[in-house]
Scaffold this active site. Structure first.
Site, PDB file in Angstrom:
ATOM      1  N   ARG A 170       0.652  -1.560  -0.026  1.00 22.00           N
ATOM      2  CA  ARG A 170      -0.200  -0.312  -0.187  1.00 22.00           C
ATOM      3  C   ARG A 170       0.744   1.498   0.284  1.00 22.00           C
ATOM      4  O   ARG A 170       1.540   1.987   1.112  1.00 22.00           O
ATOM      5  CB  ARG A 170      -0.996  -0.172   1.440  1.00 22.00           C
ATOM      6  CG  ARG A 170      -2.098   0.963   1.522  1.00 22.00           C
ATOM      7  CD  ARG A 170      -2.345   1.468   0.554  1.00 22.00           C
ATOM      8  NE  ARG A 170      -3.588   0.220   0.222  1.00 22.00           N
ATOM      9  CZ  ARG A 170      -4.750   0.109  -0.514  1.00 22.00           C
ATOM     10  NH1 ARG A 170      -4.617   0.742  -1.163  1.00 22.00           N
ATOM     11  NH2 ARG A 170      -5.525  -0.853   0.118  1.00 22.00           N
ATOM     12  N   ARG A 204       1.565  -6.741  -9.991  1.00 19.19           N
ATOM     13  CA  ARG A 204       1.861  -5.804  -8.820  1.00 19.19           C
ATOM     14  C   ARG A 204       2.235  -6.955  -7.914  1.00 19.19           C
ATOM     15  O   ARG A 204       2.526  -7.116  -6.565  1.00 19.19           O
ATOM     16  CB  ARG A 204       1.172  -4.813  -8.042  1.00 19.19           C
ATOM     17  CG  ARG A 204      -0.313  -5.461  -7.989  1.00 19.19           C
ATOM     18  CD  ARG A 204      -1.092  -4.606  -7.326  1.00 19.19           C
ATOM     19  NE  ARG A 204      -2.555  -4.245  -6.967  1.00 19.19           N
ATOM     20  CZ  ARG A 204      -3.924  -4.020  -6.271  1.00 19.19           C
ATOM     21  NH1 ARG A 204      -3.037  -2.364  -6.118  1.00 19.19           N
ATOM     22  NH2 ARG A 204      -4.382  -3.874  -6.320  1.00 19.19           N
ATOM     23  N   HIS A 226       0.411   3.598 -10.545  1.00 21.42           N
ATOM     24  CA  HIS A 226      -0.530   4.171  -9.211  1.00 21.42           C
ATOM     25  C   HIS A 226      -0.204   5.216  -8.718  1.00 21.42           C
ATOM     26  O   HIS A 226       0.247   4.850  -6.855  1.00 21.42           O
ATOM     27  CB  HIS A 226      -1.633   2.868  -8.899  1.00 21.42           C
ATOM     28  CG  HIS A 226      -2.353   3.006  -7.743  1.00 21.42           C
ATOM     29  ND1 HIS A 226      -3.206   4.076  -6.862  1.00 21.42           N
ATOM     30  CD2 HIS A 226      -3.746   2.255  -7.628  1.00 21.42           C
ATOM     31  CE1 HIS A 226      -3.673   3.723  -6.144  1.00 21.42           C
ATOM     32  NE2 HIS A 226      -4.470   2.724  -6.895  1.00 21.42           N
ATOM     33  N   ASP A 284     -12.683   9.674  -6.634  1.00 15.19           N
ATOM     34  CA  ASP A 284     -12.375   8.563  -7.411  1.00 15.19           C
ATOM     35  C   ASP A 284     -12.456   8.389  -8.074  1.00 15.19           C
ATOM     36  O   ASP A 284     -14.060   8.166  -9.329  1.00 15.19           O
ATOM     37  CB  ASP A 284     -13.209   7.608  -7.031  1.00 15.19           C
ATOM     38  CG  ASP A 284     -11.595   5.718  -7.229  1.00 15.19           C
ATOM     39  OD1 ASP A 284     -10.799   6.050  -8.041  1.00 15.19           O
ATOM     40  OD2 ASP A 284     -12.374   5.028  -6.868  1.00 15.19           O
ATOM     41  N   GLU A 295      -2.585   9.018 -10.910  1.00 19.61           N
ATOM     42  CA  GLU A 295      -2.002   8.145 -11.842  1.00 19.61           C
ATOM     43  C   GLU A 295      -1.657   7.825 -13.345  1.00 19.61           C
ATOM     44  O   GLU A 295      -2.848   8.313 -13.774  1.00 19.61           O
ATOM     45  CB  GLU A 295      -2.861   6.585 -11.109  1.00 19.61           C
ATOM     46  CG  GLU A 295      -3.082   6.320  -9.847  1.00 19.61           C
ATOM     47  CD  GLU A 295      -4.659   5.467  -9.437  1.00 19.61           C
ATOM     48  OE1 GLU A 295      -4.765   4.210 -10.122  1.00 19.61           O
ATOM     49  OE2 GLU A 295      -5.016   5.881  -8.422  1.00 19.61           O
TER      50      GLU A 295
HETATM   51  C1  BG6 Z   1      -8.014   3.637  -7.325  1.00 23.07           C
HETATM   52  C2  BG6 Z   1      -9.420   2.951  -7.981  1.00 23.07           C
HETATM   53  O1  BG6 Z   1      -7.022   3.285  -8.872  1.00 23.07           O
HETATM   54  O2  BG6 Z   1      -6.854   2.621  -6.691  1.00 23.07           O
HETATM   55  C3  BG6 Z   1      -9.937   2.945  -6.624  1.00 23.07           C
HETATM   56  O3  BG6 Z   1      -9.576   4.050  -8.898  1.00 23.07           O
HETATM   57  C4  BG6 Z   1      -9.606   1.678  -5.528  1.00 23.07           C
HETATM   58  O4  BG6 Z   1     -11.140   3.241  -6.739  1.00 23.07           O
HETATM   59  C5  BG6 Z   1      -8.127   2.402  -5.249  1.00 23.07           C
HETATM   60  O5  BG6 Z   1     -10.014   1.666  -4.546  1.00 23.07           O
HETATM   61  C6  BG6 Z   1      -6.844   1.528  -4.131  1.00 23.07           C
HETATM   62  O6  BG6 Z   1      -6.956  -0.222  -5.070  1.00 23.07           O
HETATM   63  P1  BG6 Z   1      -6.196  -0.938  -4.444  1.00 23.07           P
HETATM   64  O7  BG6 Z   1      -6.847  -2.270  -4.958  1.00 23.07           O
HETATM   65  O8  BG6 Z   1      -5.305  -0.893  -3.729  1.00 23.07           O
HETATM   66  O9  BG6 Z   1      -6.767  -1.223  -2.699  1.00 23.07           O
END
Ligand code: BG6
Length: 321
Positions: free
Chosen positions: A90, A113, A191, A236, A295
């Site tokens: 994360r 990933r 991302h 989002d 992103e």
């Molecule tokens: C973003 C999405 O790119 O990633 C969101 O637009 C999503 O909808 C977020 O919640 C995080 O995604 P993840 O799978 O890493 O929890």
């Protein structure tokens, strides 16, 4: 048992030779280092003489740190991030491939990933731009298990370069290596989680008046009214056909991140805000204040590659005061 442990030793030896060769070939003093990160996962550290640095885990080819010449961290990584495969990390810069979000049958954001990438010890096309920087080439090819969930052979190369002035470049090339004449289609995103002093003082510029898909309203299409985007609740959105440059102003730090991109027409802006943050096990309750994701992506028009064809995408991150 013996077979599997000797296999492990051979693998470690292979890594050692691989990495030693990498260090010998590409390091200028201490510019490239291979070391163990959290939970013993392998990571590559790139350092520039003016003090900036980048860390990238082979797990996910995931950039987890980008520091400027003053040693300040520019990326956000959650204090609750889990460095334990197959959980994605994360924060930092996850790669979404071959699927963005839930736009397909795969797990959210695809599998790149969650895979262990390898270092390419013999990288092609070392241009003057990368020759002036410090770089590492990471490779991903599908395993037999991957082919069961996404039946397409590909080679994904990502060159991570730390430029002489501390810019971070991610240059991706994805090739369809299928011998059976099958084409494939994918969506993609870098991302990036940017670290900010406080989300209340952040402006995202370059997306004004553009159309976007609102992920919070079933991807309903709408048009951005303002010039600069400010975030005051869960956010989002996938902005469409965006310019090659987007900037993120952190008013408190008086710092601007500049995102430059090629081959990545869309841009996702995401902040989970308070309520969603509370539902995320790997994200601190108040951490939404200290991050924003912008992103660089290819989502609205998925990319199709025939056998032998290659797609290239490029992301460059820099800061200015
Ligand atoms: C973003 C999405 O790119 O990633 C969101 O637009 C999503 O909808 C977020 O919640 C995080 O995604 P993840 O799978 O890493 O929890």
């Amino acid at each position: 048992m013996i077979a599997s442990s000797s296999c492990q030793i051979m693998r470690s030896l292979h890594f050692f030779i691989f990495f030693s060769a990498l260090i010998t070939t590409y390091s200028t003093s201490t510019a490239v280092e291979i070391t163990k990160g959290i939970n013993g996962l392998d990571k590559v550290i790139l350092r520039q003489t003016q003090g900036s640095g980048v860390e990238v885990y082979l797990y996910g080819a995931h950039v987890t740190s980008w520091k400027n010449g003053q040693g300040q961290e520019l990326l956000f990584v959650s204090s609750k991030a889990i460095f334990d495969p197959p959980k994605p990390i994360r924060g930092g810069i996850p790669i979404c491939f071959p699927q963005f979000s839930n736009l397909g049958t795969l797990q959210s954001h695809g599998f790149a990933r969650n895979r262990l990438w390898t270092v390419d010890n013999n990288p092609p096309n070392v241009t003057s731009e990368v020759a002036n920087g410090v770089f590492v080439d990471l490779l991903l090819k599908p395993t037999e298990e991957d082919l069961k969930i996404w039946p397409h052979r590909f080679e994904f190369r990502m060159r991570v370069t730390l430029g002489p002035t501390g810019d971070l470049m991610l240059a991706s090339s994805i090739k369809n290596t299928d011998a059976d004449g099958k084409l494939f289609t994918f969506t993609f995103a870098h991302h990036t989680y940017f670290s900010v002093s406080n989300i209340s003082g952040v402006e995202v510029k370059g997306l004004g008046k553009l159309d976007y898909l609102d992920n919070l309203k079933n991807r309903e299409r709408a048009t951005e009214v303002g010039d600069a985007i400010t975030i005051k609740s869960e956010f989002d959105r996938v902005y469409l056909s965006t310019p090659t440059e987007i900037s993120i102003l952190d008013q408190e730090k008086k710092r601007t991140f500049v995102v430059q991109k090629d081959g990545l027409p869309d841009a996702v802006v995401w902040n989970p805000w308070e309520a969603k943050a509370k539902t995320m096990a790997d994200f601190g309750e108040d951490e939404f204040k200290y991050m924003v994701c912008v992103e660089a992506a290819a989502i609205e028009k998925p990319i199709t590659l025939k056998p032998g064809e290659e797609w290239k995408g490029r992301l460059q991150l820099s800061t200015r005061l």
